[in-house]
Write an enzyme that holds these catalytic residues in place. Structure first.
Site, PDB file in Angstrom:
ATOM      1  N   PRO A  50       3.446   5.341  -2.901  1.00 18.99           N
ATOM      2  CA  PRO A  50       3.534   3.394  -2.548  1.00 18.99           C
ATOM      3  C   PRO A  50       2.123   3.584  -1.981  1.00 18.99           C
ATOM      4  CG  PRO A  50       4.853   5.021  -0.004  1.00 18.99           C
ATOM      5  CD  PRO A  50       4.096   6.169  -2.157  1.00 18.99           C
ATOM      6  N   ASP A  89       4.314   0.833   0.495  1.00 21.67           N
ATOM      7  CA  ASP A  89       4.111   0.734   1.806  1.00 21.67           C
ATOM      8  C   ASP A  89       3.831  -0.287   2.327  1.00 21.67           C
ATOM      9  OD1 ASP A  89       3.809   2.819   3.170  1.00 21.67           O
ATOM     10  OD2 ASP A  89       1.858   4.305   2.377  1.00 21.67           O
ATOM     11  N   TRP A 523       2.795   8.075   7.738  1.00 20.53           N
ATOM     12  CA  TRP A 523       2.413   8.865   7.295  1.00 20.53           C
ATOM     13  C   TRP A 523       4.066   9.399   7.116  1.00 20.53           C
ATOM     14  CZ3 TRP A 523      -1.002   9.041   3.404  1.00 20.53           C
ATOM     15  CH2 TRP A 523      -2.226   8.467   3.707  1.00 20.53           C
ATOM     16  N   GLN A 559      -6.432  11.659  -0.363  1.00 17.12           N
ATOM     17  CA  GLN A 559      -4.536  11.502  -0.134  1.00 17.12           C
ATOM     18  C   GLN A 559      -4.912  12.941  -0.235  1.00 17.12           C
ATOM     19  OE1 GLN A 559      -3.216   9.062   0.504  1.00 17.12           O
ATOM     20  NE2 GLN A 559      -3.429   7.687   0.257  1.00 17.12           N
ATOM     21  N   TRP A 563      -1.479  11.688   1.741  1.00 19.75           N
ATOM     22  CA  TRP A 563       0.042  11.282   1.250  1.00 19.75           C
ATOM     23  C   TRP A 563       0.828  13.488   0.879  1.00 19.75           C
ATOM     24  CZ3 TRP A 563       2.352  10.544  -3.805  1.00 19.75           C
ATOM     25  CH2 TRP A 563       3.472  10.273  -3.886  1.00 19.75           C
ATOM     26  N   LYS A 596     -20.971   3.285  -1.491  1.00 23.04           N
ATOM     27  CA  LYS A 596     -19.554   2.898  -2.136  1.00 23.04           C
ATOM     28  C   LYS A 596     -19.058   1.211  -2.495  1.00 23.04           C
ATOM     29  CE  LYS A 596     -16.083   3.228   1.624  1.00 23.04           C
ATOM     30  NZ  LYS A 596     -15.949   3.503   2.676  1.00 23.04           N
ATOM     31  N   LYS A 599     -17.279  -5.096  -1.351  1.00 23.51           N
ATOM     32  CA  LYS A 599     -16.673  -6.904  -2.232  1.00 23.51           C
ATOM     33  C   LYS A 599     -18.225  -7.532  -1.483  1.00 23.51           C
ATOM     34  CE  LYS A 599     -12.520  -7.441  -2.880  1.00 23.51           C
ATOM     35  NZ  LYS A 599     -11.075  -7.531  -1.875  1.00 23.51           N
TER      36      LYS A 599
END
Ligand code: ZN
Ligand code: ZN
Length: 962
Positions: A50, A89, A523, A559, A563, A596, A599
């Site tokens: 999610p 999430d 988590w 992750q 996760w 990276k 924006k």
């Protein structure tokens, strides 16, 4: 009957074609059908991790949409039922930070002032803010998933399962309450786990003053221990100094002061000095010194002493003497080991609470300057200098973090480590190396801090008696109903502001029990997804038996320690079982320059524009073919997406356009026998492709699969079709039908093979086959995965065709060197060192436009290609005739004449050779351009067209006769 492509369709952009397909799939419920048509007894289980809906989807999400779409599609075509359900999430710091910003909240106590209830309800209202944007991007990328009825981590059912899981592991003794030194954000006022900090690289290089302070020894006048620190504010809370007892230390003299430091760092001393004494670090142990700031008050005197820090006191950094305060992991370990006082001189807001009176309330980072000035004044500063190091910042609010010792609830990871390691061996990691990384993550994992001092998350179901401290853990709403003082509804919301209003009665002393204020680490919630999304075990117990563990999960590399790790911990705790069998780990997508994506820096192209320009398929296969699929980082380059679009998508579109144009009856897409060598070759190539793609897909290797596709499409377009064009346009219907049947067979299988990776273009191919009446099903995505026929794989043909291509390549190079255009037919090419049947030699002759291909000596060791470049008059005239035919046919096309239109040709030129060519090849030219008569050198033509042949002007006029 085959329908003609309408003008509308021709004008449609690639982008529009894809968007139309999305509508087509939706209108015809193709996704739903693709799932429903498979048996429930043969499931392929997939967990879609999610995401947060608190921001707009970026390239990282797009990559995960694509990866998570490919394999469910593949296994569906292989006959498995793969249900896919979206989830959100909803909890934790990301959403809380956004809401704090929106509400202009600067400090945690402002949340208490507005009321936790108001704050949480505000979070609830904002958490699904961007779901429509997400759905649009998911759809546009061609990802298929059930979006309606998505599960949310804030659902009551979801949270109830989290309670169940917690109670189970608590009851089994895996949970304890303790104190831990953790990185702490003084703005968010919550601890952050190490992985949360390292996950998205929250460390930044900063330059600040590091200082070397002088600690005066109590019993030796004018003698100081030198200790170096990058965080001067921690000196206020100093409780001890640590040395390495095995290393050599020195006492040096500068002016009338004696200074002590480690021997191999003597070059730090820039002043003139004299070494007075050399000794082992253990000589320094237990020496007492005068504190820089007296705040420890414990009477046992176990503070402000030198202790042994062992090998952790490095000899190559600082002075070899470490100053210890509460604010470091090593420091805290030493404080516990030597029973030193625990001094928290900074409060939970990051401000000084004990220390010099004038400084109380100052922000911890601003204390650095005060301390430096103060020590300088008191002659306790040895030196200071600018020092650049990496320092962690809060990944949500960008506040510099500090260490803090906090009360917290933990899961005892150390106790289940052997099981975690053992279970890891059962997981298939792609790429395989990640297994090792996961192993070392487990090996070095600290206990898991599962409590958070925050608001918007599942409330921890722990109640404590206000008098006797008896603890009661609740595992379900029903259990709470049975124990609560107040009335508890069945659909109780398990958020903090609701559950805090519910009290229990102490079974020991009968006083009131209150819930503890902490909420769960989010988590723990995402790690509970396999159970909580299905409200297990309150519902779906039977279903769960055959739907756990998952066959496939995929996420980016960050992750692995998030996760994936937490799912692994929870499934091991609950069932001693792995949560997923196959896991694909992606790399990070970076900006073109390797930094990276940001924006604010605008250093990457808008994904929507990329899709608009090149289509979702091009972006999909660009990502799927890249090293991202091998867990390596990729610098995103629009130029490469464009290349993929041209070399893959457009090549295929051109093949399709060609295919659609050719009209013929009695077509079939079933394999038919063809005696033509190019047909045999491409059929062999397709069967090899089916075999290899299946093998690689079973191994979750889309990078290799994409490479196979790129190569096949290029072979199909630039070799097979290019050298077969004449057959497709042949007047020999049998020849034409065989070629078209072969191409139909190839395209039909190719569309199925491409379907999982590039669902749009595969459907476009499939629709063209349907236009020709070759297909029964409505969509390629309802098809089964094709199988290959061993009998149709023939390595000999492949080998010989490769040789044929090599000869063609070299011959064309020879032509190019002697500047003879391919249109000019040549007498012969002579080959040595090669043995090929006539059918291959015919391919060569056509491809390089020679009359004869002659093999002189088969036995020669090396391949030699000798092109006869002499242009005799006869060859020249034939060349001119071909050139004329080409120009005239183009002219017919321009006049939009069909094959039925007969014409008379009027032609005028001054060049004798052209006129001669016209005489010699008159009958052939008349036949090819469908002319009844050719009239030469007619004067005063109107509406004529001019062109040049070898720089000689030709003027023609076509009179259409019907
Ligand atoms: Zn923060
Ligand atoms: Zn009690």
């Amino acid at each position: 009957m085959h329908k003609k492509a309408t003008n509308m369709e021709r004008k449609m952009s690639y982008n529009e074609k894809e968007i139309n397909l999305i509508q087509f799939w939706e209108d015809n419920k193709i996704f739903e059908k693709s799932v429903d048509q498979r048996s429930e007894n043969k499931p392929y289980i997939f967990y879609d991790g999610p995401p947060f809906a608190t921001g707009l989807p970026h390239y990282g999400h797009i990559l995960s949409f694509v990866t998570k779409d490919v394999f469910p599609r593949y296994w569906t075509m292989k006959g498995y039922r793969c249900e896919r359900k979206w989830g959100w999430d909803c909890h934790g710091l990301p959403i809380e930070s956004i809401c704090e910003e929106a509400l202009n909240i600067r400090q945690k106590n402002e949340i208490y002032e507005m009321g936790i209830s108001n704050f949480n309800e505000f979070c609830r209202s904002k958490v699904l803010w961007y779901t429509n944007e997400w759905k649009n991007t998911v759809d546009r990328m061609g990802k298929w998933i059930e979006f309606e009825n998505s599960y949310k981590t804030m659902d009551n059912t979801y949270m109830e399962t989290v309670w169940y899981i917690f109670k189970k592991i608590y009851t089994e003794g895996f949970v304890y309450k303790g104190k831990k030194v953790l990185y702490y954000c003084p703005r968010c006022e919550t601890p952050l786990s190490n992985f949360e900090i390292s996950m998205d690289n929250s460390y930044k290089d900063i330059t600040e003053e590091s200082i070397t302070a002088k600690f005066k020894l109590k019993e030796e006048p004018s003698t100081y221990l030198l200790a170096w620190t990058t965080t001067p504010w921690t000196l206020i809370g100093n409780v001890a100094l640590a040395v390495n007892s095995d290393q050599a230390y020195v006492k040096i003299k500068i002016a009338n002061e004696s200074l002590i430091l480690i021997k191999n760092q003597l070059d730090l001393i820039k002043d003139k000095y004299e070494i007075i004494e050399e000794f082992k670090g253990k000589e320094l142990l237990n020496k007492k010194y005068e504190p820089l700031y007296q705040i420890a008050t414990n009477a046992d005197g176990n503070s402000y002493i030198v202790i042994d820090g062992g090998e952790d006191v490095l000899s190559e950094e600082g002075t070899g003497i470490i100053h210890l305060a509460l604010y470091g992991e090593f420091d805290y370990d030493m404080i516990k080991k030597y029973n030193l006082p625990i001094i928290q001189h900074i409060d939970e807001h990051g401000e000084l609470k004990s220390g010099p009176k004038d400084w109380i309330g100052i922000w911890f980072k601003n204390l650095d300057e005060e301390v430096l000035e103060d020590l300088k004044q008191r002659n306790l500063l040895f030196n200071s200098e600018a020092y650049t190091h990496s320092y962690p910042f809060c990944y949500r609010c960008d506040t510099p973090l500090m260490y803090n010792a906090l009360d917290a609830w933990f899961i005892d990871i150390q106790r289940i480590k052997p099981r975690l390691l053992e279970n890891n061996r059962k997981i298939n990691w792609y790429p395989k190396e990640i297994s090792k990384r996961f192993q070392s993550i487990i090996e070095t994992a600290p206990d898991w801090c599962i409590s958070r001092n925050r608001f918007w998350a599942t409330a921890m179901p722990i109640w404590v008696c206000e008098k006797c401290n008896e603890i009661k853990v609740i595992g379900s709403v029903k259990e709470l109903q049975e124990n609560a003082v107040e009335e508890v509804p069945d659909d109780l919301d398990l958020h903090r502001h609701i559950v805090d209003e519910i009290h229990l009665r102490c079974p020991i002393c009968e006083r009131v029990m209150n819930r503890i204020p902490e909420v769960f680490d989010c988590w723990l919630e995402s790690g509970s997804m396999p159970y909580a999304a299905k409200h297990y075990p309150f519902e779906n117990v039977e279903w769960f038996k055959s739907n756990f563990p998952s066959d496939f999960v995929s996420e980016y590399i960050g992750q692995v320690r998030a996760w994936f790790y937490y799912m692994h911990v929870i499934s091991t705790l609950l069932f001693d079982e792995i949560p997923f069998k196959n896991v694909v780990v992606n790399g990070n997508i970076l900006a073109e320059d390797g930094t990276k994506m940001s924006k604010s820096k605008r250093n990457f192209p808008d994904p929507n524009l990329i899709v608009e320009k090149y289509g979702a398929d091009a972006l999909r296969i660009y990502l799927l073919s890249s090293q991202l699929m091998r867990a390596e980082d990729l610098n995103f380059k629009e130029e490469i997406v464009k290349q993929v679009y041209r070399r893959f998508n457009l090549l295929l579109i051109n093949v399709l356009r060609f295919y659609s144009m050719i009209e013929i009856n009695e077509l079939t897409a079933n394999i038919t026998t063809s005696e033509n060598i190019l047909d045999k070759w491409v059929i062999n190539l397709l069967n090899v492709l089916i075999r290899d793609v299946s093998l690689r897909m079973d191994d979750y290797d889309t990078a290799e699969v994409s490479r196979l596709f790129f190569s096949f499409v290029e072979n199909l377009s630039t070799w097979y079709l290019k050298n077969s064009r004449e057959r497709f346009k042949s007047e020999n219907l049998k020849e034409k039908l065989t070629a078209m049947n072969t191409l139909s067979y190839i395209l039909s299988n190719l569309s199925k093979l491409l379907a999982p990776l590039v669902p749009f273009i595969s459907e476009m191919i499939y629709k063209k086959l349907k236009d020709k009446g070759l297909i029964d099903l409505i969509s390629v995505h309802l098809e089964s995965w094709p199988s290959f026929d061993e009998k149709l794989i023939n390595p000999k043909i492949h080998e010989k065709m490769e040789l044929t291509r090599e000869i063609v390549k070299r011959s064309l190079e020879l032509r190019e060197n002697s500047k003879i255009p391919v249109r000019q037919i040549l007498q012969k090419v002579v080959l040595n060192g090669v043995s090929l049947e006539k059918e291959y030699l015919d391919v060569i002759a056509r491809a390089i436009n020679v009359r004869n291909v002659i093999i002189e000596n088969e036995k020669e060791k090396e391949l030699l290609v000798d092109l006869d470049t002499e242009i005799t008059l006869e060859l020249k005239l034939e060349g001119i005739a071909r050139n004329l035919i080409r120009h005239l046919n183009n002219y017919r096309k321009k006049l939009k004449l069909s094959t039925k239109n007969r014409i008379d040709l009027y032609l005028t030129t001054k060049d004798k050779e052209i006129l001669k060519a016209l005489d010699i090849y008159k009958e052939k030219i008349k036949k090819v351009i469908q002319a009844d008569n050719i009239f030469k050198n007619v004067e005063n033509m109107t509406d004529s067209k001019q062109f040049k042949i070898d720089n000689n002007m030709v003027e023609v006029f076509i009179e259409v006769k019907n």
